[in-house]
Design an enzyme around this catalytic site. Sequence first.
Site, mmCIF file in Angstrom:
data_model
loop_
_atom_site.group_PDB
_atom_site.id
_atom_site.type_symbol
_atom_site.label_atom_id
_atom_site.label_comp_id
_atom_site.label_asym_id
_atom_site.label_seq_id
_atom_site.Cartn_x
_atom_site.Cartn_y
_atom_site.Cartn_z
ATOM 1 N N GLU A 177 -40.932 -8.921 17.745
ATOM 2 C CA GLU A 177 -41.420 -8.006 18.786
ATOM 3 C C GLU A 177 -41.515 -6.566 18.273
ATOM 4 O O GLU A 177 -40.577 -5.779 18.433
ATOM 5 C CB GLU A 177 -40.470 -8.053 20.000
ATOM 6 C CG GLU A 177 -40.925 -7.152 21.146
ATOM 7 C CD GLU A 177 -39.921 -7.073 22.291
ATOM 8 O OE1 GLU A 177 -38.751 -7.442 22.093
ATOM 9 O OE2 GLU A 177 -40.308 -6.622 23.371
ATOM 10 N N LYS A 219 -44.409 -11.257 19.822
ATOM 11 C CA LYS A 219 -44.289 -10.624 21.142
ATOM 12 C C LYS A 219 -44.737 -9.186 20.962
ATOM 13 O O LYS A 219 -44.118 -8.415 20.233
ATOM 14 C CB LYS A 219 -42.837 -10.688 21.621
ATOM 15 C CG LYS A 219 -42.575 -9.902 22.904
ATOM 16 C CD LYS A 219 -41.320 -10.373 23.595
ATOM 17 C CE LYS A 219 -40.962 -9.492 24.770
ATOM 18 N NZ LYS A 219 -39.933 -10.079 25.621
HETATM 19 P P1 13P Z 1 -40.096 -5.517 29.375
HETATM 20 O O1 13P Z 1 -41.036 -6.582 29.841
HETATM 21 O O2 13P Z 1 -39.276 -4.911 30.471
HETATM 22 O O3 13P Z 1 -40.766 -4.502 28.494
HETATM 23 O O4 13P Z 1 -39.026 -6.235 28.449
HETATM 24 C C1 13P Z 1 -39.446 -7.137 27.500
HETATM 25 C C2 13P Z 1 -38.474 -7.224 26.419
HETATM 26 O O5 13P Z 1 -38.005 -8.276 26.099
HETATM 27 C C3 13P Z 1 -38.107 -5.976 25.710
HETATM 28 O O6 13P Z 1 -37.465 -6.294 24.520
#
Ligand code: 13P
Length: 340
Positions: A177, A219
């Site tokens: 991510e 992600k």
């Molecule tokens: P949000 O959807 O609140 O941005 O959180 C996603 C997430 O896993 C952040 O690491």
Amino acid sequence: MDQQLLSKTAAAMVAKGKGILAADESSGTCEKRFQSVGVACTEETRRTYRNLLFSTPGVEQYLSGVILFDETARQKAADGAPIPQYLAKKGVIPGIKGDRGLANIPFTREEKVTEGLDGLQKRMKEYFELGCRFAKWRAVITIGEGIPTHTCIYANAHALARYAAICQEASIVPMIEPEVLLDGNHSAERSEEVHEETLRATYAAMAAYNVSIEHLILKTSMVVSGKDNARQAGVDEVAERTVRVLRRTVPAAQPGIVFLSGGQSDESATAHLNAMAAMKGLAWPLTFSYSRALQNAALKTWRGQAGNVASAQKAFHHRAHMNGLASQGKWRAELEKQAA
Ligand code: 13P
């Protein structure tokens, strides 16, 4: 490395009409969220709240997986089963937050790099034994004057790549991510440039560490305007810019892409996903992996009161359902049908 298991997990994570609940907020983040609704943040209230989400009747129809925080992966569900087993029994894949948060990068303007690689091989083995089958690592890229620097993008890309390789070795699907924050007054054009640079560097680093693209989930943030920018890109523009960057940088061999919500409103996160998923000829399934955009309404409804559990679950179920539709590009049509 069990390739068959990795393939099976990755495909199930992005199964049609389903997405992932991010419930892996660190205790510090949880404290802020709970404070906003007047709930004391303790190990027990965190367990109660998360079990409220996990036991929402029928929500498994829209959830392929849940990302857990280390503490939650060791707690018990309402029926006494360990939470990972409870989820697995419902057909929801337990995942885990693999990183250990952010540290400042020396000689930068407080840009961040993600920590947690030390001892990770041992931790991943343990998470596998606890039942976790995928694991998230969040890197943070901030846009501002003179940033992100190459140093920040490079440091995070290498950490993400090393992380992905360690997960795969342990037969756990890495969910990498790299989040480009929407904080700031930058334009959507600038956000697009930074997303492209970040993703290019990340995939180049993954090639250097022999990461298997077939056994990996990205992600990503969406390409939106900085939240303080006077011109906010509309839904179609966000969708076009985001998909253009992904097409340029993400190999078609990858099993799927999921999005974080990043502080967008609940409805924007759904509308953006819907517009992208409705596009023709995409190389990968797209779906959600939201924390805030799935939980905001439920948390506000719950407020720590046992009497509010059923209505909080209803609010959570609704957002999960709407995003399940959006992941198939069917949300807008459904809204129009309901309004007619
Ligand atoms: P949000 O959807 O609140 O941005 O959180 C996603 C997430 O896993 C952040 O690491």
